[in-house]
Enzyme design. Structure first.
Site, mmCIF file in Angstrom:
data_model
loop_
_atom_site.group_PDB
_atom_site.id
_atom_site.type_symbol
_atom_site.label_atom_id
_atom_site.label_comp_id
_atom_site.label_asym_id
_atom_site.label_seq_id
_atom_site.Cartn_x
_atom_site.Cartn_y
_atom_site.Cartn_z
ATOM 1 N N THR A 1 -10.184 0.475 -8.535
ATOM 2 C CA THR A 1 -9.829 0.921 -9.878
ATOM 3 C C THR A 1 -8.548 0.199 -10.277
ATOM 4 O OG1 THR A 1 -9.586 2.861 -11.313
ATOM 5 C CG2 THR A 1 -8.540 2.982 -9.131
ATOM 6 N N TYR A 2 -7.872 0.680 -11.302
ATOM 7 C CA TYR A 2 -6.611 0.066 -11.717
ATOM 8 C C TYR A 2 -5.552 1.141 -11.914
ATOM 9 C CZ TYR A 2 -8.077 1.586 -16.350
ATOM 10 O OH TYR A 2 -8.489 2.348 -17.405
ATOM 11 N N GLY B 1 -11.578 9.582 -14.546
ATOM 12 C CA GLY B 1 -12.911 9.078 -14.860
ATOM 13 C C GLY B 1 -13.840 9.200 -13.665
ATOM 14 N N ALA B 2 -14.704 8.214 -13.504
ATOM 15 C CA ALA B 2 -15.692 8.255 -12.418
ATOM 16 C C ALA B 2 -15.037 8.366 -11.042
ATOM 17 C CB ALA B 2 -16.575 7.006 -12.482
ATOM 18 N N ALA B 3 -13.830 7.820 -10.895
ATOM 19 C CA ALA B 3 -13.122 7.895 -9.609
ATOM 20 C C ALA B 3 -12.845 9.343 -9.205
ATOM 21 C CB ALA B 3 -11.822 7.105 -9.678
ATOM 22 N N SER C 1 -9.332 5.063 -13.912
ATOM 23 C CA SER C 1 -8.145 4.568 -13.223
ATOM 24 C C SER C 1 -7.538 5.592 -12.278
ATOM 25 C CB SER C 1 -7.078 4.101 -14.215
ATOM 26 O OG SER C 1 -6.580 5.217 -14.926
ATOM 27 N N LYS D 1 0.828 -1.206 0.000
ATOM 28 C CA LYS D 1 0.000 0.000 0.000
ATOM 29 C C LYS D 1 0.861 1.253 0.000
ATOM 30 C CE LYS D 1 -0.999 0.579 4.960
ATOM 31 N NZ LYS D 1 -2.084 0.806 5.914
#
Length: 121
Positions: free
Chosen positions: A57-58, A73-75, A25, A9
């Site tokens: 996400t990626y 994007g949506a994130a 992403s 992390k």
């Protein structure tokens, strides 16, 4: 049997940008990706410390040394610039592998500079 375990992390990263019009992403500085042993396209969970949002996400590669942590994007709707996030990667492993595995924790300051790396929780 296998279980999902914490793999690595990025702890307490600061969001540097939020780009709603990108495909999707999280863009992460290549230096930080390497430190956390993250790969392009790898699924990660994002935890927003400021608002409690949690989503997956990626990873896409950002410029090395840029300190980028950009939600796309949506994130981009899940965080604001300056929010503190934790980027978490998991790995699927056998119980035997999990017994000896040590997750890779990269500690960051508010400028997304590495302040420490730990191989334990």
């Amino acid at each position: 049997m296998t279980i999902d375990m914490l793999y690595s992390k990025l702890h307490r990263a600061s969001v540097t940008d939020a780009n709603l019009n990108y495909v999707g992403s999280i863009t992460i500085d290549r230096e930080l990706m390497d430190a956390a042993k993250l790969r392009v396209g790898q699924k990660v969970e994002i935890v927003n410390v400021n608002n409690g949002e949690r989503f997956a996400t990626y990873v896409i590669e950002g410029e090395r040394g840029s300190k980028d942590m950009c939600l796309n994007g949506a994130a981009a709707r899940k965080a604001e610039i300056g929010d503190i996030i934790i980027v978490i990667a998991y790995a699927n492993m056998t119980l035997e592998e999990a017994e000896s595995f040590k997750p890779h924790i990269v500690l960051l300051n508010s400028e997304n500079e590495i302040t420490g790396i730990k191989d334990y929780v």
